[in-house]
Design a protein around this motif. Sequence first.
Motif, mmCIF file in Angstrom:
data_model
loop_
_atom_site.group_PDB
_atom_site.id
_atom_site.type_symbol
_atom_site.label_atom_id
_atom_site.label_comp_id
_atom_site.label_asym_id
_atom_site.label_seq_id
_atom_site.Cartn_x
_atom_site.Cartn_y
_atom_site.Cartn_z
ATOM 1 N N TRP A 171 -14.884 -4.564 -1.439
ATOM 2 C CA TRP A 171 -14.544 -3.195 -1.069
ATOM 3 C C TRP A 171 -14.560 -3.069 0.446
ATOM 4 O O TRP A 171 -15.491 -3.524 1.101
ATOM 5 C CB TRP A 171 -15.555 -2.214 -1.667
ATOM 6 C CG TRP A 171 -15.390 -2.069 -3.143
ATOM 7 C CD1 TRP A 171 -16.011 -2.807 -4.107
ATOM 8 C CD2 TRP A 171 -14.546 -1.148 -3.824
ATOM 9 N NE1 TRP A 171 -15.610 -2.396 -5.348
ATOM 10 C CE2 TRP A 171 -14.706 -1.378 -5.201
ATOM 11 C CE3 TRP A 171 -13.661 -0.160 -3.411
ATOM 12 C CZ2 TRP A 171 -14.009 -0.646 -6.165
ATOM 13 C CZ3 TRP A 171 -12.982 0.575 -4.372
ATOM 14 C CH2 TRP A 171 -13.162 0.326 -5.732
ATOM 15 N N ALA A 188 -11.335 3.988 0.946
ATOM 16 C CA ALA A 188 -11.883 2.797 0.293
ATOM 17 C C ALA A 188 -10.748 2.002 -0.326
ATOM 18 O O ALA A 188 -9.851 2.561 -0.953
ATOM 19 C CB ALA A 188 -12.886 3.194 -0.782
ATOM 20 N N ARG A 189 -10.807 0.693 -0.121
ATOM 21 C CA ARG A 189 -9.821 -0.207 -0.711
ATOM 22 C C ARG A 189 -10.530 -1.316 -1.452
ATOM 23 O O ARG A 189 -11.474 -1.913 -0.950
ATOM 24 C CB ARG A 189 -8.986 -0.853 0.402
ATOM 25 C CG ARG A 189 -7.630 -0.270 0.544
ATOM 26 C CD ARG A 189 -6.783 -0.994 1.573
ATOM 27 N NE ARG A 189 -6.755 -2.427 1.368
ATOM 28 C CZ ARG A 189 -6.494 -3.282 2.336
ATOM 29 N NH1 ARG A 189 -6.275 -2.878 3.551
ATOM 30 N NH2 ARG A 189 -6.471 -4.575 2.085
ATOM 31 N N ARG A 190 -10.067 -1.611 -2.649
ATOM 32 C CA ARG A 190 -10.616 -2.701 -3.465
ATOM 33 C C ARG A 190 -9.605 -3.832 -3.460
ATOM 34 O O ARG A 190 -8.430 -3.635 -3.755
ATOM 35 C CB ARG A 190 -10.844 -2.211 -4.889
ATOM 36 C CG ARG A 190 -11.410 -3.253 -5.807
ATOM 37 C CD ARG A 190 -11.576 -2.657 -7.208
ATOM 38 N NE ARG A 190 -12.232 -3.571 -8.088
ATOM 39 C CZ ARG A 190 -11.605 -4.331 -8.987
ATOM 40 N NH1 ARG A 190 -10.305 -4.252 -9.118
ATOM 41 N NH2 ARG A 190 -12.293 -5.150 -9.743
#
Length: 56
Positions: free
Chosen positions: A9, A29-31
């Motif tokens: 993340w 937020a980036r996964r």
Amino acid sequence: MDEQTGAAWFLRYNDGDNWSASNLGSFIARRVPLTEERSQLLADLRAEYPQGDDQT
């Protein structure tokens, strides 16, 4: 880093130019998949900057 799900993340602070992009409070937020390269990078960063290291 979430080793159980195989994801990393990344959080980026949203400075307010486009608040609709925020999905975690004031952050974006980036996964992403936890690849071998990302795991190694994160391990290297943890070794270089251990938690509780207050050197500024």
